[in-house]
Design a protein around this motif. Structure first.
Motif, PDB file in Angstrom:
ATOM      1  N   ASN A  77       1.061  -1.358   0.059  1.00  0.00           N
ATOM      2  CA  ASN A  77       0.096  -0.434   0.069  1.00  0.00           C
ATOM      3  C   ASN A  77       0.485   1.229  -0.357  1.00  0.00           C
ATOM      4  OD1 ASN A  77      -2.454  -1.595  -0.027  1.00  0.00           O
ATOM      5  ND2 ASN A  77      -3.158  -0.299   1.863  1.00  0.00           N
ATOM      6  N   LEU A  78       2.125   1.172   1.167  1.00  0.00           N
ATOM      7  CA  LEU A  78       3.065   2.424   0.664  1.00  0.00           C
ATOM      8  C   LEU A  78       3.553   2.372  -0.220  1.00  0.00           C
ATOM      9  CD1 LEU A  78       4.688   4.725   2.140  1.00  0.00           C
ATOM     10  CD2 LEU A  78       6.165   2.726   2.740  1.00  0.00           C
ATOM     11  N   PHE A  79       3.760   1.707  -1.313  1.00  0.00           N
ATOM     12  CA  PHE A  79       4.148   2.252  -2.749  1.00  0.00           C
ATOM     13  C   PHE A  79       3.110   2.759  -3.677  1.00  0.00           C
ATOM     14  CE2 PHE A  79       8.119  -1.322  -1.667  1.00  0.00           C
ATOM     15  CZ  PHE A  79       8.952  -0.463  -1.513  1.00  0.00           C
ATOM     16  N   GLN A  80       1.926   2.125  -3.216  1.00  0.00           N
ATOM     17  CA  GLN A  80       0.984   1.795  -4.531  1.00  0.00           C
ATOM     18  C   GLN A  80       0.671   3.449  -3.981  1.00  0.00           C
ATOM     19  OE1 GLN A  80      -1.133   0.954  -7.573  1.00  0.00           O
ATOM     20  NE2 GLN A  80       1.071  -1.437  -6.111  1.00  0.00           N
ATOM     21  N   ALA A  81       0.512   4.380  -2.582  1.00  0.00           N
ATOM     22  CA  ALA A  81       0.153   5.605  -2.309  1.00  0.00           C
ATOM     23  C   ALA A  81       1.379   6.552  -2.838  1.00  0.00           C
ATOM     24  CB  ALA A  81      -0.333   5.701  -1.011  1.00  0.00           C
ATOM     25  N   THR A  82       2.187   5.929  -2.963  1.00  0.00           N
ATOM     26  CA  THR A  82       3.516   7.080  -2.834  1.00  0.00           C
ATOM     27  C   THR A  82       4.291   7.512  -4.356  1.00  0.00           C
ATOM     28  OG1 THR A  82       5.088   5.820  -2.470  1.00  0.00           O
ATOM     29  CG2 THR A  82       4.327   7.200  -0.441  1.00  0.00           C
ATOM     30  N   LEU A  83       4.191   6.284  -5.612  1.00  0.00           N
ATOM     31  CA  LEU A  83       4.956   6.311  -6.077  1.00  0.00           C
ATOM     32  C   LEU A  83       3.776   5.844  -7.978  1.00  0.00           C
ATOM     33  CD1 LEU A  83       7.358   2.754  -5.643  1.00  0.00           C
ATOM     34  CD2 LEU A  83       7.680   5.069  -5.026  1.00  0.00           C
ATOM     35  N   ASN A  84       4.839   6.860  -8.394  1.00  0.00           N
ATOM     36  CA  ASN A  84       3.999   7.849 -10.170  1.00  0.00           C
ATOM     37  C   ASN A  84       5.465   6.201 -11.337  1.00  0.00           C
ATOM     38  OD1 ASN A  84       2.138   8.862  -9.700  1.00  0.00           O
ATOM     39  ND2 ASN A  84       3.104  10.463  -9.091  1.00  0.00           N
ATOM     40  N   PRO A  85       4.728   6.663 -12.446  1.00  0.00           N
ATOM     41  CA  PRO A  85       5.601   5.940 -12.608  1.00  0.00           C
ATOM     42  C   PRO A  85       6.915   6.073 -13.522  1.00  0.00           C
ATOM     43  CG  PRO A  85       3.158   5.834 -13.705  1.00  0.00           C
ATOM     44  CD  PRO A  85       3.181   6.579 -12.541  1.00  0.00           C
ATOM     45  N   GLY A  86       7.874   5.303 -13.380  1.00  0.00           N
ATOM     46  CA  GLY A  86       9.244   6.060 -13.379  1.00  0.00           C
ATOM     47  C   GLY A  86      10.618   6.296 -12.701  1.00  0.00           C
ATOM     48  N   ASP A  87       9.008   6.258 -10.497  1.00  0.00           N
ATOM     49  CA  ASP A  87       9.991   7.488  -9.618  1.00  0.00           C
ATOM     50  C   ASP A  87      11.072   6.000 -10.212  1.00  0.00           C
ATOM     51  OD1 ASP A  87       8.532   9.274  -9.673  1.00  0.00           O
ATOM     52  OD2 ASP A  87       7.157   8.626  -7.939  1.00  0.00           O
ATOM     53  N   GLU A  88      11.948   6.027  -9.300  1.00  0.00           N
ATOM     54  CA  GLU A  88      12.819   5.227  -8.581  1.00  0.00           C
ATOM     55  C   GLU A  88      12.854   5.370  -6.968  1.00  0.00           C
ATOM     56  OE1 GLU A  88      16.323   6.102 -12.435  1.00  0.00           O
ATOM     57  OE2 GLU A  88      16.506   6.497 -10.506  1.00  0.00           O
ATOM     58  N   VAL A  89      12.841   3.356  -6.695  1.00  0.00           N
ATOM     59  CA  VAL A  89      13.602   3.391  -5.179  1.00  0.00           C
ATOM     60  C   VAL A  89      14.671   3.245  -5.087  1.00  0.00           C
ATOM     61  CG1 VAL A  89      12.397   2.167  -3.378  1.00  0.00           C
ATOM     62  CG2 VAL A  89      10.715   3.248  -5.308  1.00  0.00           C
ATOM     63  N   LEU A  90      16.424   3.061  -4.866  1.00  0.00           N
ATOM     64  CA  LEU A  90      17.348   2.065  -4.235  1.00  0.00           C
ATOM     65  C   LEU A  90      16.711   1.578  -3.417  1.00  0.00           C
ATOM     66  CD1 LEU A  90      19.447   6.177  -4.075  1.00  0.00           C
ATOM     67  CD2 LEU A  90      18.701   4.339  -5.760  1.00  0.00           C
ATOM     68  N   ILE A  91      17.873  -0.022  -3.761  1.00  0.00           N
ATOM     69  CA  ILE A  91      17.137  -1.096  -3.135  1.00  0.00           C
ATOM     70  C   ILE A  91      18.721  -1.371  -3.042  1.00  0.00           C
ATOM     71  CG2 ILE A  91      16.098  -3.281  -3.192  1.00  0.00           C
ATOM     72  CD1 ILE A  91      13.358  -2.356  -4.312  1.00  0.00           C
TER      73      ILE A  91
END
Length: 395
Positions: free
Chosen positions: A105-119
């Motif tokens: 839910n957190l990712f669905q609520a905060t990310l837009n297409p193309g946003d990068e998440v460093l893992i």
């Protein structure tokens, strides 16, 4: 039948695949020892079970608020204050059906297409897939034994772009068991504050730390608190994996968005499970102290036995309940072209189920869970040792 492109792009969980294969063999009467489980073998404490039963008998079986009942939110708020000195309002707490659901839910609520998440590598298997499902791009940052499987500001800086939205921080780590020290977190926090990054801090294993202490990065400064979403739950801390209660503490606007999403998907967390979670946070610490002591003993015994296997290396983990040894040389000496092939052979020939590190972004490693008795763990590792010796005799 058509399958959506977003689901086609999801990589199946290797941990669940190994578990399924192990169960199939067991159903055939094979004596399989599973070292792949990501859950403790303890039963949920009676005090918690009794609370859930009382809630059922009292008729607490109806829908609740989508993001959790006020009583549970207050219990979480008290826990965060007592354990980390962090103060949250109910509007900053989201309760979901396990930490995995909360992260989704957190990712669905905060990310837009193309946003990068460093893992950072190694990573829990679901991080990358959940980011992709939200339209984001997981950016994998390599770490290995040379960095104790920990990211540093220097590593992050190599991958930071103008599309970077979030940074994943998992301490204690699944699968490596590494725990960030206060000094390491302070260095990360200084960099994160300078770059104004958002941190997703997965702290689900916080009660299982053995040689150091768990520090929440959100507690280091008011700025870090503002920029951090703390993810936690009762699954690992109170042996409640099947009860499915996890939570997020963070920005109220994002929590509201997560709540709105839940109202159209799962609705509320399981009602009696919420009351059980309250009991978990209100009980004394005798269970968690004994729980920690047992896993500490298992860690030490498992590590000592593991190191009897030739041609491997392993950093001794400081937390969680996993060992993450490097089997690359061992697999090669045994005649396999990959650690994955070695893992399959170990399951099929000596009936020990482990999880290949490729599922966590580290193809040279294997994840071994020591969430079982020392006797069974020793037997499993002895089987692997004998398997290696038989394969390498005369080499």
């Amino acid at each position: 039948m058509q399958i959506s492109d977003r689901i086609k792009n999801v990589t199946p969980s290797q941990t669940l695949a190994i578990t399924a294969k192990s169960r199939d063999l067991k159903a055939q009467g094979v004596d399989v020892i599973g070292l792949g489980a990501g859950e403790p073998d303890f039963n949920t404490p009676d005090e918690i079970i009794d609370k859930a039963y009382e809630s059922l008998k009292a008729g607490k079986t109806k829908y609740t608020a989508a993001a959790g009942i006020p009583e549970l939110k207050n219990a979480i708020i008290n826990k965060m204050e007592e354990d980390h000195g962090l103060t949250y309002e109910p509007s900053e707490v989201f309760v979901g059906n396990g930490a995995k659901h909360v992260l989704y839910n957190l990712f669905q609520a905060t990310l837009n297409p193309g946003d990068e998440v460093l893992i950072p590598v190694p990573y829990w298997v679901s991080y990358t897939e959940q980011v992709k499902l939200a339209g984001g791009n997981p950016v994998i940052m390599p770490t290995d034994e040379s960095t104790s499987f920990k990211m540093t500001p220097e590593i992050i800086d190599r991958f930071l772009t103008d599309k970077t939205r979030m940074l994943l921080l998992n301490s204690p780590s699944n699968p490596s068991g590494m725990v960030y020290s206060r000094e390491e977190l302070e260095a990360l926090a200084a960099y994160i504050e300078e770059k104004d990054l958002i941190v997703v801090a997965d702290e689900i294993y916080e009660t299982l730390v053995y040689d150091s202490e768990h520090i929440s990065i959100a507690s280091l400064s008011s700025k870090m608190k503002e920029n951090t979403f703390v993810i936690n739950g009762v699954s690992k801390s109170h042996a409640m994996t099947g009860w499915r209660i996890g939570y997020c503490c963070g920005n109220s606007e994002v929590v509201k968005a997560m709540t709105d999403l839940t109202s159209h998907s799962t609705s509320n967390p399981v009602t009696p499970s919420q009351w059980a979670a309250i009991a978990a946070y209100e009980m004394d610490d005798s269970f968690t102290r004994e729980y920690n002591r047992t896993f500490h003993e298992r860690r030490d015994a498992a590590y000592d036995k593991l190191m009897e296997i030739p041609y491997i290396t392993c950093i001794k983990p400081e937390g969680a309940f996993y060992l993450f040894p490097n089997f690359s040389e061992c697999a090669e000496r045994c005649g396999f072209d990959s650690v994955d092939a070695f893992v399959n052979a170990v399951l099929e020939e000596v009936y020990v189920a482990v999880v290949p590190g490729s599922g966590f972004g580290s193809p040279d490693n294997i994840r071994l869970s020591y969430s079982l008795s020392i006797e069974d763990m020793n037997e499993a590792l002895e089987r692997i040792r004998q398997f290696v010796l038989q394969r390498t005799e005369g080499a």
